[in-house]
Motif scaffolding. Sequence first.
Motif, PDB file in Angstrom:
ATOM      1  N   SER A 251     -29.645 -27.189  27.379  1.00  0.00           N
ATOM      2  CA  SER A 251     -30.059 -27.527  26.136  1.00  0.00           C
ATOM      3  C   SER A 251     -31.451 -28.194  26.703  1.00  0.00           C
ATOM      4  CB  SER A 251     -29.494 -28.496  25.579  1.00  0.00           C
ATOM      5  OG  SER A 251     -29.253 -29.483  26.166  1.00  0.00           O
ATOM      6  N   GLY A 252     -32.713 -28.288  25.112  1.00  0.00           N
ATOM      7  CA  GLY A 252     -33.595 -29.316  25.431  1.00  0.00           C
ATOM      8  C   GLY A 252     -34.318 -28.405  26.456  1.00  0.00           C
ATOM      9  N   MET A 253     -34.474 -30.204  27.526  1.00  0.00           N
ATOM     10  CA  MET A 253     -36.004 -29.530  28.085  1.00  0.00           C
ATOM     11  C   MET A 253     -35.476 -28.766  30.293  1.00  0.00           C
ATOM     12  SD  MET A 253     -38.237 -34.194  28.935  1.00  0.00           S
ATOM     13  CE  MET A 253     -36.704 -34.405  28.197  1.00  0.00           C
ATOM     14  N   GLY A 254     -34.617 -29.117  29.922  1.00  0.00           N
ATOM     15  CA  GLY A 254     -33.845 -27.868  30.962  1.00  0.00           C
ATOM     16  C   GLY A 254     -33.764 -26.373  31.002  1.00  0.00           C
ATOM     17  N   ARG A 255     -33.404 -26.073  29.704  1.00  0.00           N
ATOM     18  CA  ARG A 255     -33.356 -25.157  29.184  1.00  0.00           C
ATOM     19  C   ARG A 255     -34.721 -24.665  29.195  1.00  0.00           C
ATOM     20  NH1 ARG A 255     -31.095 -23.498  23.617  1.00  0.00           N
ATOM     21  NH2 ARG A 255     -33.033 -24.765  22.898  1.00  0.00           N
ATOM     22  N   SER A 256     -35.465 -25.389  28.631  1.00  0.00           N
ATOM     23  CA  SER A 256     -37.262 -24.629  28.617  1.00  0.00           C
ATOM     24  C   SER A 256     -37.582 -23.946  29.882  1.00  0.00           C
ATOM     25  CB  SER A 256     -37.868 -25.652  27.904  1.00  0.00           C
ATOM     26  OG  SER A 256     -38.750 -25.189  27.589  1.00  0.00           O
ATOM     27  N   ILE A 257     -36.952 -25.107  30.511  1.00  0.00           N
ATOM     28  CA  ILE A 257     -37.357 -25.279  32.646  1.00  0.00           C
ATOM     29  C   ILE A 257     -36.530 -23.983  32.456  1.00  0.00           C
ATOM     30  CG2 ILE A 257     -36.929 -26.286  34.532  1.00  0.00           C
ATOM     31  CD1 ILE A 257     -37.063 -28.853  33.408  1.00  0.00           C
TER      32      ILE A 257
ATOM     33  N   ALA B 104     -35.899 -21.389  31.289  1.00  0.00           N
ATOM     34  CA  ALA B 104     -36.547 -20.279  30.691  1.00  0.00           C
ATOM     35  C   ALA B 104     -37.518 -19.512  31.986  1.00  0.00           C
ATOM     36  CB  ALA B 104     -36.601 -19.770  29.486  1.00  0.00           C
ATOM     37  N   HIS B 105     -38.448 -20.588  31.713  1.00  0.00           N
ATOM     38  CA  HIS B 105     -39.781 -20.438  32.110  1.00  0.00           C
ATOM     39  C   HIS B 105     -39.596 -19.929  33.830  1.00  0.00           C
ATOM     40  CE1 HIS B 105     -41.422 -22.491  29.103  1.00  0.00           C
ATOM     41  NE2 HIS B 105     -42.803 -22.146  29.137  1.00  0.00           N
ATOM     42  N   ALA B 106     -39.383 -20.513  34.553  1.00  0.00           N
ATOM     43  CA  ALA B 106     -39.413 -20.145  36.033  1.00  0.00           C
ATOM     44  C   ALA B 106     -38.312 -18.741  35.885  1.00  0.00           C
ATOM     45  CB  ALA B 106     -37.550 -21.311  36.602  1.00  0.00           C
ATOM     46  N   SER B 107     -37.041 -18.802  35.202  1.00  0.00           N
ATOM     47  CA  SER B 107     -37.021 -16.966  35.180  1.00  0.00           C
ATOM     48  C   SER B 107     -37.948 -15.954  34.819  1.00  0.00           C
ATOM     49  CB  SER B 107     -35.530 -17.030  33.608  1.00  0.00           C
ATOM     50  OG  SER B 107     -34.723 -15.285  33.876  1.00  0.00           O
TER      51      SER B 107
ATOM     52  N   VAL C 251     -39.881 -36.252  23.915  1.00  0.00           N
ATOM     53  CA  VAL C 251     -40.541 -34.359  23.637  1.00  0.00           C
ATOM     54  C   VAL C 251     -39.107 -34.220  22.519  1.00  0.00           C
ATOM     55  CG1 VAL C 251     -39.496 -32.602  24.277  1.00  0.00           C
ATOM     56  CG2 VAL C 251     -41.010 -34.130  26.257  1.00  0.00           C
ATOM     57  N   ALA C 252     -39.845 -33.038  21.250  1.00  0.00           N
ATOM     58  CA  ALA C 252     -38.889 -32.991  19.971  1.00  0.00           C
ATOM     59  C   ALA C 252     -37.715 -31.682  20.492  1.00  0.00           C
ATOM     60  CB  ALA C 252     -39.700 -32.181  19.571  1.00  0.00           C
ATOM     61  N   THR C 253     -36.290 -32.291  20.523  1.00  0.00           N
ATOM     62  CA  THR C 253     -35.452 -31.455  21.530  1.00  0.00           C
ATOM     63  C   THR C 253     -34.652 -31.493  20.707  1.00  0.00           C
ATOM     64  OG1 THR C 253     -34.490 -32.886  23.362  1.00  0.00           O
ATOM     65  CG2 THR C 253     -36.297 -31.477  23.820  1.00  0.00           C
ATOM     66  N   GLU C 254     -33.008 -31.264  20.880  1.00  0.00           N
ATOM     67  CA  GLU C 254     -32.277 -31.054  20.374  1.00  0.00           C
ATOM     68  C   GLU C 254     -30.849 -32.438  20.592  1.00  0.00           C
ATOM     69  OE1 GLU C 254     -31.804 -26.879  22.218  1.00  0.00           O
ATOM     70  OE2 GLU C 254     -32.645 -28.573  22.077  1.00  0.00           O
ATOM     71  N   ALA C 255     -32.148 -33.157  21.016  1.00  0.00           N
ATOM     72  CA  ALA C 255     -30.889 -34.969  21.237  1.00  0.00           C
ATOM     73  C   ALA C 255     -31.433 -36.089  20.309  1.00  0.00           C
ATOM     74  CB  ALA C 255     -31.921 -35.255  22.743  1.00  0.00           C
TER      75      ALA C 255
ATOM     76  N   ILE D  61     -46.310 -35.638  19.472  1.00  0.00           N
ATOM     77  CA  ILE D  61     -44.589 -36.083  20.746  1.00  0.00           C
ATOM     78  C   ILE D  61     -44.831 -34.535  21.224  1.00  0.00           C
ATOM     79  CG2 ILE D  61     -43.763 -37.722  19.276  1.00  0.00           C
ATOM     80  CD1 ILE D  61     -42.222 -35.377  18.568  1.00  0.00           C
ATOM     81  N   GLY D  62     -44.224 -34.537  22.173  1.00  0.00           N
ATOM     82  CA  GLY D  62     -44.603 -33.042  22.851  1.00  0.00           C
ATOM     83  C   GLY D  62     -43.474 -32.325  22.788  1.00  0.00           C
ATOM     84  N   ARG D  63     -43.778 -30.850  23.726  1.00  0.00           N
ATOM     85  CA  ARG D  63     -42.533 -29.922  23.023  1.00  0.00           C
ATOM     86  C   ARG D  63     -42.265 -29.509  24.333  1.00  0.00           C
ATOM     87  NH1 ARG D  63     -47.955 -28.121  21.211  1.00  0.00           N
ATOM     88  NH2 ARG D  63     -48.328 -28.776  19.099  1.00  0.00           N
ATOM     89  N   ALA D  64     -41.452 -28.734  24.797  1.00  0.00           N
ATOM     90  CA  ALA D  64     -40.480 -28.965  25.920  1.00  0.00           C
ATOM     91  C   ALA D  64     -40.646 -28.328  26.069  1.00  0.00           C
ATOM     92  CB  ALA D  64     -38.612 -28.135  25.298  1.00  0.00           C
ATOM     93  N   GLU D  65     -41.522 -27.294  26.070  1.00  0.00           N
ATOM     94  CA  GLU D  65     -41.875 -26.000  27.313  1.00  0.00           C
ATOM     95  C   GLU D  65     -43.477 -26.306  28.059  1.00  0.00           C
ATOM     96  OE1 GLU D  65     -44.013 -25.139  22.445  1.00  0.00           O
ATOM     97  OE2 GLU D  65     -41.928 -25.387  24.268  1.00  0.00           O
ATOM     98  N   GLU D  66     -43.781 -27.436  27.419  1.00  0.00           N
ATOM     99  CA  GLU D  66     -44.541 -28.582  28.364  1.00  0.00           C
ATOM    100  C   GLU D  66     -44.622 -29.500  28.940  1.00  0.00           C
ATOM    101  OE1 GLU D  66     -48.282 -29.162  24.066  1.00  0.00           O
ATOM    102  OE2 GLU D  66     -46.224 -30.392  24.346  1.00  0.00           O
ATOM    103  N   ILE D  67     -43.425 -29.953  28.895  1.00  0.00           N
ATOM    104  CA  ILE D  67     -42.726 -30.085  29.828  1.00  0.00           C
ATOM    105  C   ILE D  67     -42.014 -29.449  31.411  1.00  0.00           C
ATOM    106  CG2 ILE D  67     -40.786 -31.763  30.968  1.00  0.00           C
ATOM    107  CD1 ILE D  67     -42.906 -32.834  29.333  1.00  0.00           C
ATOM    108  N   ALA D  68     -41.838 -28.496  30.744  1.00  0.00           N
ATOM    109  CA  ALA D  68     -41.572 -26.954  31.911  1.00  0.00           C
ATOM    110  C   ALA D  68     -42.552 -26.349  32.735  1.00  0.00           C
ATOM    111  CB  ALA D  68     -40.681 -26.096  30.756  1.00  0.00           C
TER     112      ALA D  68
END
Length: 246
Positions: free
Chosen positions: A21-27, A29-32, A183-187, A212-219
Amino acid sequence: MNAIASNNLNGKAIVVVGGGSGMGRSIAAHASATGGDVTIASRNRDKLEAAAQEIGGNIHVAPVDMTDEQAIRAWATSLGPVDHLVITASAAAHGRFEDLPTEDLKAMIESKFIGPYVIARETLTRINPAGSITFFSGALSRRPSAGATGLAAVNSTVETLTKGLAQELAGRVRVNCISPGMVATEAYDHMPAEQREQMYAQVGGALPVGRIGRAEEIARAALMVMANDFMTGAIVDVDGGHLVRA
């Protein structure tokens, strides 16, 4: 993502703890998307399976309980060779110094510091030469706020761990830390929608970027840290200007 980062991660084995979920899921997805061979981990298998289906591509699922050292050891042993380990999973406890229950503080330390510490230690022998570990702290680490002093202290401890391990593991593994702002996430999904949006507006309005931030920006920052072979011991602030705000 630029071509250099994509090339550096293409075919690399990347493990994202907190990837459900959240930032981890975005990371993940981007890594994949850059060609990484990605494994996502967290305690909740159902959440991992849903995230893997949503991301698509070649995503592996490897559940692990970050509060169970024996389970972590077995989990790490089951992994194949790893190029990059990213640990975003954690739990935060808010509350004023006088009011925060000790049990909540202990649970946060277990989740945000001890869990990542043990996962990194037990995975170390699986990480390939020139690989990396990326921890996550948070914007309060060097600019605490009232009502979150405990969280700020734990974040700063993660950053100290990062700098120490960068020296201790020099020549073997690079160690860095991402320090995100809000960051706007499910948290925050547990909050009523109106209250949540008011909080986002209030916090974002105080930042130089105005939101605030977006998950993809952290990714994108996490992928840069993984791909950049000249980075170790770095605390990368992706916080909308939290540290320099008035």
